[in-house]
Scaffold this active site. Structure first.
Site, PDB file in Angstrom:
ATOM      1  CG  HIS A 210      -1.817   1.145   1.364  1.00  0.00           C
ATOM      2  ND1 HIS A 210      -1.503   2.225   2.165  1.00  0.00           N
ATOM      3  CD2 HIS A 210      -3.015   1.434   0.806  1.00  0.00           C
ATOM      4  CE1 HIS A 210      -2.467   3.120   2.089  1.00  0.00           C
ATOM      5  NE2 HIS A 210      -3.398   2.660   1.271  1.00  0.00           N
ATOM      6  CG  ASN A 212       0.385   3.201   4.834  1.00  0.00           C
ATOM      7  OD1 ASN A 212       0.688   2.043   4.558  1.00  0.00           O
ATOM      8  ND2 ASN A 212      -0.642   3.487   5.607  1.00  0.00           N
ATOM      9  CE  LYS A 213       1.203  -1.773   5.270  1.00  0.00           C
ATOM     10  NZ  LYS A 213       0.015  -0.921   5.123  1.00  0.00           N
ATOM     11  CB  THR A 214       8.902  -0.144   4.170  1.00  0.00           C
ATOM     12  OG1 THR A 214       8.577   0.178   5.528  1.00  0.00           O
ATOM     13  CG2 THR A 214      10.382   0.074   3.941  1.00  0.00           C
ATOM     14  CB  ILE A 215       8.562  -2.353  -0.411  1.00  0.00           C
ATOM     15  CG1 ILE A 215       9.961  -2.513   0.200  1.00  0.00           C
ATOM     16  CG2 ILE A 215       8.590  -2.707  -1.893  1.00  0.00           C
ATOM     17  CD1 ILE A 215      10.473  -3.944   0.180  1.00  0.00           C
TER      18      ILE A 215
END
Length: 416
Positions: A210, A212-215
């Site tokens: 998503h 807002n995720k790191t990847i």
């Protein structure tokens, strides 16, 4: 590459502030100096997407998808990776692979994003909420053991805010009771335990990409699968029940849970600099930790021996007994200083639409309730300079010292 050089090279990143929950209070500023998260879409991501569009292979199959699945499997230590349309469809598919259905119970933490419990209900099974450990903020194996019934079929631990759950204890418990385990690794793609990746534990672990995720690729997901037979069935279920080896031969009712080659082109670019992403977030966490160490009324997320935790969000707890203002007053105070913070997930077992079956009492989960009441996350993203974390931490200390905030109201959203 040195972190400063990498951040300089990423200055041309497309800055996309992530959409988050509204900040409590009527005085939130229009301009946020320090947003909670910023999507890291740089030149390489745009170039890969352009090449993919030029090729015309933008659909649910293609070389970027194959490349991503192979490279992500290496990163997380999994035998196979199956890319999916998002993290929720990954969870649903994993539960279907384990045979979850009506009449079954699946033990899951209440302290997680609601999608984890929703996916269980999508199969017709019933989520049974267990408490988390104060040492990990992840599912407490002892509380899980106390909630096993003849209808329990599986356990769904969440690697919360990058901390890996106690996989050894949970796997041992599941084996002794004849249960399966699926891990939700949405916050822990880069987390390791004694060098082992998050996808190496058990048979199944799900991920989210998503915004807002790191990847990230904006929206996407994956399942780490360490069982060849499960992987073959997962490929069928992901694509309408179609046989992967013989096109258009259908075996069962399936789903359209595929992730496009275009999305995977962005993910491949993210993997090209994943070591720098990890180092950059570690530097942000170190800056927060150095500035906030010993702050009265504040408890930082515990770090366990042997773990290298993915810093998805830098998370803390306030302690009113030690003189801190209520959590929501802190968030509102930070907003007035231009800092976006986000409360922890609402406790799912207190949501009206996740009430226990009629006649059954609501679970008593004191650690979960404390985290839901007092926890919040501070801005954290790939290209964030550590000095910004230091500045945010100083503003947080300023808010904590404000005597006018001692009796602020708490947010009760999501509570039945």
């Amino acid at each position: 590459m040195r972190l400063d050089d990498w951040r300089g090279a990423r200055k041309h990143t497309v800055v996309i502030p992530c959409v988050t929950d509204p900040v409590p209070g009527p005085s939130a500023p229009v301009y946020v100096e320090y947003p909670l998260c910023v999507a890291d879409i740089g030149r390489k991501e745009r170039l890969n997407a352009y090449k993919c569009m030029q090729s015309g292979m933008v659909g649910p199959a293609g070389p970027y998808r194959d490349m991503f699945e192979a490279r992500f499997a290496d990163l997380v230590g999994a035998r196979h990776i199956l890319a999916t349309s998002n993290g929720t469809t990954a969870l649903h598919l994993a539960l279907l692979l384990m045979g979850a259905g009506p009449g079954d119970e699946v033990i899951v933490p209440s302290m997680t994003y609601v999608a984890t419990a929703n996916a269980i209900r999508h199969t017709g099974a019933t989520p049974v909420f267990a408490d988390v450990s104060p040492l990990t903020w992840c599912l407490d194996p002892n509380d899980v053991a106390a909630r096993i019934t003849p209808n329990t079929k599986g356990i769904l631990p969440v690697h919360l805010y990058g901390n890996l759950a106690d996989t050894e204890a949970l796997e041992a418990l599941a084996k002794a009771k004849g249960l399966w385990v699926i891990y939700d690794g949405a916050h822990a793609a880069l987390s390791t335990l004694n060098g082992a990746g998050s996808g190496s534990f058990g048979r199944l672990c799900t991920y989210s990409f998503h915004l807002n995720k790191t990847i990230t690729c904006g929206e996407g997901g994956a399942i780490a699968i360490n069982d060849d037979a499960l992987f073959e069935r997962a490929r069928r279920l992901r694509s309408h029940g179609m046989d992967y080896h013989t096109r258009h031969l259908l075996h069962e009712v399936g789903y359209n849970y595929r992730l496009s080659n275009l999305h995977c082109s962005i993910l491949c670019a993210q993997l090209d600099h994943v070591a720098d992403i990890r180092d950059s977030r570690d530097a942000v966490a170190a800056a927060y930790g150095a500035e906030l160490a010993g702050t009265p009324g504040l408890q930082v997320q515990p770090v366990l021996a042997g773990q290298r935790r993915e810093t998805w969000m830098y998370t803390v707890l306030c302690d009113e007994a030690a003189g801190a203002p209520p959590r929501d007053a802190i968030i509102a105070g930070l907003a007035r200083l231009g800092v976006e913070a986000r409360p922890f997930f609402p406790a799912i077992h207190r949501m009206a639409f996740h009430r226990p079956p009629k006649g059954q009492p609501r679970a008593d989960l004191p650690v979960t309730d404390r985290l839901a009441r007092d926890g919040f996350s501070l801005p954290t993203y790939n290209t964030m300079p550590p000095e910004h974390a230091s500045q945010i931490a100083r503003r947080l200390r300023q808010v904590l010292a404000d005597p006018a905030l001692r009796h602020g109201a708490r947010d009760q959203s999501g509570v039945a």
